[in-house]
Write a protein that holds these residues in place. Structure first.
Motif, PDB file in Angstrom:
ATOM      1  N   ARG A  68      62.424  29.614  50.870  1.00  0.00           N
ATOM      2  CA  ARG A  68      62.405  30.374  49.618  1.00  0.00           C
ATOM      3  C   ARG A  68      62.328  29.464  48.398  1.00  0.00           C
ATOM      4  O   ARG A  68      61.737  29.820  47.380  1.00  0.00           O
ATOM      5  N   CYS A  69      62.906  28.276  48.511  1.00  0.00           N
ATOM      6  CA  CYS A  69      62.947  27.340  47.386  1.00  0.00           C
ATOM      7  C   CYS A  69      61.903  26.240  47.559  1.00  0.00           C
ATOM      8  O   CYS A  69      62.177  25.054  47.361  1.00  0.00           O
ATOM      9  N   LYS A 108      58.704  26.560  46.102  1.00  0.00           N
ATOM     10  CA  LYS A 108      57.683  26.661  45.055  1.00  0.00           C
ATOM     11  C   LYS A 108      58.335  26.716  43.683  1.00  0.00           C
ATOM     12  O   LYS A 108      59.440  27.234  43.521  1.00  0.00           O
ATOM     13  N   TRP A 109      57.629  26.197  42.713  1.00  0.00           N
ATOM     14  CA  TRP A 109      58.074  26.228  41.326  1.00  0.00           C
ATOM     15  C   TRP A 109      58.152  27.680  40.865  1.00  0.00           C
ATOM     16  O   TRP A 109      57.294  28.460  41.241  1.00  0.00           O
ATOM     17  N   PRO A 110      59.160  28.091  40.074  1.00  0.00           N
ATOM     18  CA  PRO A 110      60.219  27.262  39.484  1.00  0.00           C
ATOM     19  C   PRO A 110      61.479  27.162  40.344  1.00  0.00           C
ATOM     20  O   PRO A 110      62.418  26.487  39.968  1.00  0.00           O
ATOM     21  N   ARG A 111      61.527  27.830  41.470  1.00  0.00           N
ATOM     22  CA  ARG A 111      62.692  27.773  42.348  1.00  0.00           C
ATOM     23  C   ARG A 111      62.407  26.701  43.394  1.00  0.00           C
ATOM     24  O   ARG A 111      62.136  26.997  44.545  1.00  0.00           O
ATOM     25  N   TRP A 112      62.495  25.436  42.971  1.00  0.00           N
ATOM     26  CA  TRP A 112      61.984  24.348  43.785  1.00  0.00           C
ATOM     27  C   TRP A 112      63.105  23.472  44.321  1.00  0.00           C
ATOM     28  O   TRP A 112      63.889  22.911  43.573  1.00  0.00           O
ATOM     29  N   GLY A 113      63.180  23.351  45.642  1.00  0.00           N
ATOM     30  CA  GLY A 113      64.080  22.411  46.297  1.00  0.00           C
ATOM     31  C   GLY A 113      65.547  22.744  46.118  1.00  0.00           C
ATOM     32  O   GLY A 113      65.930  23.882  45.843  1.00  0.00           O
ATOM     33  N   ASP A 114      66.375  21.716  46.308  1.00  0.00           N
ATOM     34  CA  ASP A 114      67.822  21.906  46.204  1.00  0.00           C
ATOM     35  C   ASP A 114      68.207  22.451  44.837  1.00  0.00           C
ATOM     36  O   ASP A 114      69.150  23.228  44.706  1.00  0.00           O
ATOM     37  N   GLN A 115      67.467  22.066  43.813  1.00  0.00           N
ATOM     38  CA  GLN A 115      67.777  22.541  42.461  1.00  0.00           C
ATOM     39  C   GLN A 115      67.577  24.043  42.343  1.00  0.00           C
ATOM     40  O   GLN A 115      68.347  24.733  41.673  1.00  0.00           O
ATOM     41  N   GLY A 116      66.542  24.565  42.990  1.00  0.00           N
ATOM     42  CA  GLY A 116      66.312  25.999  42.981  1.00  0.00           C
ATOM     43  C   GLY A 116      67.448  26.753  43.645  1.00  0.00           C
ATOM     44  O   GLY A 116      67.878  27.807  43.164  1.00  0.00           O
ATOM     45  N   PHE A 117      67.942  26.205  44.747  1.00  0.00           N
ATOM     46  CA  PHE A 117      69.081  26.823  45.417  1.00  0.00           C
ATOM     47  C   PHE A 117      70.334  26.738  44.551  1.00  0.00           C
ATOM     48  O   PHE A 117      71.046  27.726  44.351  1.00  0.00           O
ATOM     49  N   LEU A 118      70.623  25.544  44.022  1.00  0.00           N
ATOM     50  CA  LEU A 118      71.835  25.359  43.231  1.00  0.00           C
ATOM     51  C   LEU A 118      71.820  26.186  41.954  1.00  0.00           C
ATOM     52  O   LEU A 118      72.872  26.600  41.463  1.00  0.00           O
ATOM     53  N   GLN A 119      70.637  26.437  41.412  1.00  0.00           N
ATOM     54  CA  GLN A 119      70.507  27.284  40.223  1.00  0.00           C
ATOM     55  C   GLN A 119      71.198  28.632  40.458  1.00  0.00           C
ATOM     56  O   GLN A 119      71.837  29.177  39.564  1.00  0.00           O
TER      57      GLN A 119
END
Length: 197
Positions: free
Chosen positions: A130-131, A133-144
């Motif tokens: 799910r994370c 693709k931009w803007p929900r990208w990588g660990d940062q997208g999850f942590l957001q």
């Protein structure tokens, strides 16, 4: 007590030498790692989560207490004591997209770890997919979504800066930490204030 920590999932771009480089700037640094790092205390990574996803192991309880996490491409210019004393989970405001979180420098309070860990381990493969693709990208997208956090830029204005956004004409006064996100990496930049690799 706050443990200063980094994460190494060894691969093409990062290896033990990058942990040793950061440890010369950050006395007492501990590394969550899948390989030995001579001269730096290591804690074994327990999952096979790839790349930046290995950062989620910071929330898994392998290191007790509050953590001050630094990405391997971070340059430390000053005393980290003010960052270690914030006492609440803190992350970066993305330097180019202020509505997004950045995970390159985080204070992780012990009290917040289990909720993040439980959410991620409930469906690691699903979160990674799910994370992707931009803007929900990588660990940062999850942590957001799963890590409520204040922002360094609000708590310690001017102390944490971006190399690309703030340092092209020199280091801003008061900067304690310079974050390198993307290219160049610190050891690729030709600046006399960056420690040699």
């Amino acid at each position: 007590m706050v443990t200063k920590v980094c994460v190494l999932r060894a691969g093409k771009e990062y290896g033990p030498q990058h942990v040793q480089w950061l440890a010369r700037q950050v006395p007492g640094l501990v590394c969550l790692s899948d390989v030995a790092v001579p001269g730096v205390p290591t804690v074994p990574l327990r999952t096979g989560w790839p790349g930046w996803w290995a950062k989620l192991e910071l929330f898994g309880g392998a290191i007790d207490g509050d953590l001050l996490y630094l990405d391997l491409d971070t340059v430390v210019l000053g005393d980290l004591a003010p960052l270690q004393s914030v006492g609440r989970t803190t992350a970066l405001r993305d330097f180019y997209h202020p509505g997004l979180v950045g995970s390159g420098l985080m204070y992780i309070a012990e009290a917040d770890k289990s909720a993040v860990w439980d959410a991620f381990t409930a469906d690691p493969a699903g979160h990674m997919a799910r994370c992707s693709k931009w803007p929900r990208w990588g660990d940062q997208g999850f942590l957001q979504e799963y890590m409520p956090a204040q922002r360094w830029q609000d708590v310690l204005p001017g102390a944490v800066v971006s190399y690309k956004a703030h340092c092209r004409r020199g280091i801003p006064s008061g900067a304690r930490v310079v974050c390198f996100h993307g290219k160049p990496r610190p050891w690729e930049a030709r600046e006399n204030w960056i420690p040699k690799l």
